[in-house]
Motif scaffolding. Structure first.
Motif, PDB file in Angstrom:
ATOM      1  N   PHE A  12       0.995  -1.233  -0.139  1.00  0.00           N
ATOM      2  CA  PHE A  12       0.073   0.024  -0.140  1.00  0.00           C
ATOM      3  C   PHE A  12       0.657   1.432  -0.042  1.00  0.00           C
ATOM      4  CE2 PHE A  12      -2.538   3.379   2.256  1.00  0.00           C
ATOM      5  CZ  PHE A  12      -3.144   3.572   1.341  1.00  0.00           C
ATOM      6  N   ILE A  13       2.110   1.418   0.764  1.00  0.00           N
ATOM      7  CA  ILE A  13       2.688   2.207   0.821  1.00  0.00           C
ATOM      8  C   ILE A  13       3.593   2.545  -0.404  1.00  0.00           C
ATOM      9  CG2 ILE A  13       4.989   3.139   1.944  1.00  0.00           C
ATOM     10  CD1 ILE A  13       3.788   2.245   4.612  1.00  0.00           C
ATOM     11  N   LEU A  14       4.065   1.595  -1.087  1.00  0.00           N
ATOM     12  CA  LEU A  14       4.513   1.681  -2.583  1.00  0.00           C
ATOM     13  C   LEU A  14       3.674   2.263  -3.332  1.00  0.00           C
ATOM     14  CD1 LEU A  14       6.794  -1.636  -2.643  1.00  0.00           C
ATOM     15  CD2 LEU A  14       7.601   0.957  -2.454  1.00  0.00           C
ATOM     16  N   ALA A  15       2.412   1.842  -3.425  1.00  0.00           N
ATOM     17  CA  ALA A  15       1.578   2.278  -4.543  1.00  0.00           C
ATOM     18  C   ALA A  15       0.924   3.562  -4.205  1.00  0.00           C
ATOM     19  CB  ALA A  15      -0.048   1.337  -4.275  1.00  0.00           C
ATOM     20  N   LEU A  16       1.253   4.030  -2.903  1.00  0.00           N
ATOM     21  CA  LEU A  16       0.783   5.383  -2.649  1.00  0.00           C
ATOM     22  C   LEU A  16       1.820   6.328  -3.049  1.00  0.00           C
ATOM     23  CD1 LEU A  16      -1.578   7.053  -1.195  1.00  0.00           C
ATOM     24  CD2 LEU A  16      -0.334   6.770   0.894  1.00  0.00           C
ATOM     25  N   ILE A  17       3.138   6.091  -2.822  1.00  0.00           N
ATOM     26  CA  ILE A  17       4.056   6.843  -3.100  1.00  0.00           C
ATOM     27  C   ILE A  17       4.320   7.065  -4.684  1.00  0.00           C
ATOM     28  CG2 ILE A  17       6.998   6.721  -3.343  1.00  0.00           C
ATOM     29  CD1 ILE A  17       6.770   5.678  -0.583  1.00  0.00           C
ATOM     30  N   PHE A  18       3.996   6.008  -5.531  1.00  0.00           N
ATOM     31  CA  PHE A  18       4.055   5.965  -7.159  1.00  0.00           C
ATOM     32  C   PHE A  18       3.030   6.756  -7.494  1.00  0.00           C
ATOM     33  CE2 PHE A  18       6.746   2.379  -6.303  1.00  0.00           C
ATOM     34  CZ  PHE A  18       8.183   2.984  -7.148  1.00  0.00           C
ATOM     35  N   LEU A  19       1.741   6.823  -6.786  1.00  0.00           N
ATOM     36  CA  LEU A  19       0.652   7.315  -7.446  1.00  0.00           C
ATOM     37  C   LEU A  19       0.007   8.920  -6.641  1.00  0.00           C
ATOM     38  CD1 LEU A  19      -1.515   4.102  -7.790  1.00  0.00           C
ATOM     39  CD2 LEU A  19      -0.603   5.240  -9.555  1.00  0.00           C
ATOM     40  N   LEU A  20       1.074   9.156  -5.652  1.00  0.00           N
ATOM     41  CA  LEU A  20       0.465  10.317  -5.206  1.00  0.00           C
ATOM     42  C   LEU A  20       0.466  11.455  -6.035  1.00  0.00           C
ATOM     43  CD1 LEU A  20      -0.042  11.503  -2.316  1.00  0.00           C
ATOM     44  CD2 LEU A  20       2.390  11.953  -1.916  1.00  0.00           C
ATOM     45  N   PRO A  21       1.445  11.914  -6.785  1.00  0.00           N
ATOM     46  CA  PRO A  21       1.072  12.997  -7.617  1.00  0.00           C
ATOM     47  C   PRO A  21       0.181  12.883  -8.612  1.00  0.00           C
ATOM     48  CG  PRO A  21       3.571  12.244  -7.880  1.00  0.00           C
ATOM     49  CD  PRO A  21       2.649  11.088  -7.048  1.00  0.00           C
ATOM     50  N   LEU A  22      -0.343  11.601  -9.033  1.00  0.00           N
ATOM     51  CA  LEU A  22      -1.491  11.510  -9.928  1.00  0.00           C
ATOM     52  C   LEU A  22      -2.843  11.641  -8.897  1.00  0.00           C
ATOM     53  CD1 LEU A  22      -2.704  10.752 -12.678  1.00  0.00           C
ATOM     54  CD2 LEU A  22      -2.515   8.474 -11.850  1.00  0.00           C
ATOM     55  N   LEU A  23      -2.841  11.058  -7.939  1.00  0.00           N
ATOM     56  CA  LEU A  23      -4.161  11.317  -6.991  1.00  0.00           C
ATOM     57  C   LEU A  23      -4.222  12.793  -6.540  1.00  0.00           C
ATOM     58  CD1 LEU A  23      -3.557   8.162  -4.455  1.00  0.00           C
ATOM     59  CD2 LEU A  23      -5.158   8.355  -6.641  1.00  0.00           C
ATOM     60  N   TYR A  24      -3.111  13.398  -6.360  1.00  0.00           N
ATOM     61  CA  TYR A  24      -3.149  14.980  -5.969  1.00  0.00           C
ATOM     62  C   TYR A  24      -3.986  15.521  -7.150  1.00  0.00           C
ATOM     63  CZ  TYR A  24      -1.542  19.537  -4.705  1.00  0.00           C
ATOM     64  OH  TYR A  24      -1.564  20.862  -4.463  1.00  0.00           O
ATOM     65  N   SER A  25      -3.285  15.533  -8.148  1.00  0.00           N
ATOM     66  CA  SER A  25      -4.046  16.256  -9.733  1.00  0.00           C
ATOM     67  C   SER A  25      -5.426  15.694  -9.747  1.00  0.00           C
ATOM     68  CB  SER A  25      -2.978  15.857 -10.640  1.00  0.00           C
ATOM     69  OG  SER A  25      -1.786  16.418 -10.589  1.00  0.00           O
ATOM     70  N   LEU A  26      -5.732  14.565  -9.660  1.00  0.00           N
ATOM     71  CA  LEU A  26      -7.066  13.982  -9.880  1.00  0.00           C
ATOM     72  C   LEU A  26      -8.095  14.715  -8.979  1.00  0.00           C
ATOM     73  CD1 LEU A  26      -6.564  10.248 -10.992  1.00  0.00           C
ATOM     74  CD2 LEU A  26      -7.600  12.035 -12.401  1.00  0.00           C
ATOM     75  N   SER A  27      -7.710  14.731  -7.580  1.00  0.00           N
ATOM     76  CA  SER A  27      -8.486  15.297  -6.500  1.00  0.00           C
ATOM     77  C   SER A  27      -8.979  16.549  -7.090  1.00  0.00           C
ATOM     78  CB  SER A  27      -8.009  15.117  -5.406  1.00  0.00           C
ATOM     79  OG  SER A  27      -6.788  15.936  -5.099  1.00  0.00           O
ATOM     80  N   LYS A  28      -7.891  17.414  -7.392  1.00  0.00           N
ATOM     81  CA  LYS A  28      -8.266  18.871  -7.895  1.00  0.00           C
ATOM     82  C   LYS A  28      -9.223  18.908  -9.152  1.00  0.00           C
ATOM     83  CE  LYS A  28      -4.621  21.580  -5.955  1.00  0.00           C
ATOM     84  NZ  LYS A  28      -3.473  22.729  -6.442  1.00  0.00           N
ATOM     85  N   ILE A  29      -8.849  18.245 -10.254  1.00  0.00           N
ATOM     86  CA  ILE A  29      -9.713  18.131 -11.275  1.00  0.00           C
ATOM     87  C   ILE A  29     -11.130  17.747 -11.080  1.00  0.00           C
ATOM     88  CG2 ILE A  29      -8.979  16.238 -12.495  1.00  0.00           C
ATOM     89  CD1 ILE A  29      -8.952  18.077 -15.209  1.00  0.00           C
TER      90      ILE A  29
END
Length: 139
Positions: free
Chosen positions: A93-110
């Motif tokens: 879970f931590i590895l997936a979160l580290i790799f996908l954090l920039p994408l999740l951050y951008s997706l949440s804004k849009i």
């Protein structure tokens, strides 16, 4: 995917109103511009920050995306691993979160902006008509 759907604008990181102009100044994984939103759409002149602190509400969307990611990691672990320990589950879970954090951050804004800005197929045409009738743009 059909233009005019909310999913089209979200997945392509386009303006929620016209789905032509870029929403972000850069790619989600480019650290210098990660999550930086344009002030206005270059195509239809839609203002992206509707009020001060507008994107603080995107934290709720980010939380939902994080929960969905956690559920997906758990399901994938159960499908592809023989033995699952709490430690291995947490590491994945931590590895997936580290790799996908920039994408999740951008997706949440849009996603947050798309909830409040309605798609208008004639947004660019209407913007051009307003510019043609504006005395400040005429020579």
């Amino acid at each position: 995917m059909l233009k005019g759907t909310k999913l089209y604008g979200i997945l392509r990181f386009k303006c929620p109103k016209c789905q032509e102009g870029d929403f972000f100044k850069g790619h989600p994984y480019k650290l210098g511009t990660m999550g930086v939103v344009h002030k206005r759409c270059k195509a239809c002149d839609q203002k992206f920050e509707l009020e001060t602190g507008f994107y603080q509400g995107s934290y709720y969307v980010s939380y939902g995306l994080g929960v969905a990611l956690f559920i997906a990691v758990v399901i994938l672990n159960y499908l592809f691993r023989e033995t699952i320990t709490p430690t291995s589950l947490m590491i994945s879970f931590i590895l997936a979160l580290i790799f996908l954090l920039p994408l999740l951050y951008s997706l949440s804004k849009i996603i947050w902006a798309t909830m409040f800005i309605k798609y208008d197929k004639d947004a660019i045409i209407n913007h051009q008509i307003r510019l043609d009738n504006d005395s400040r743009t005429q020579k």
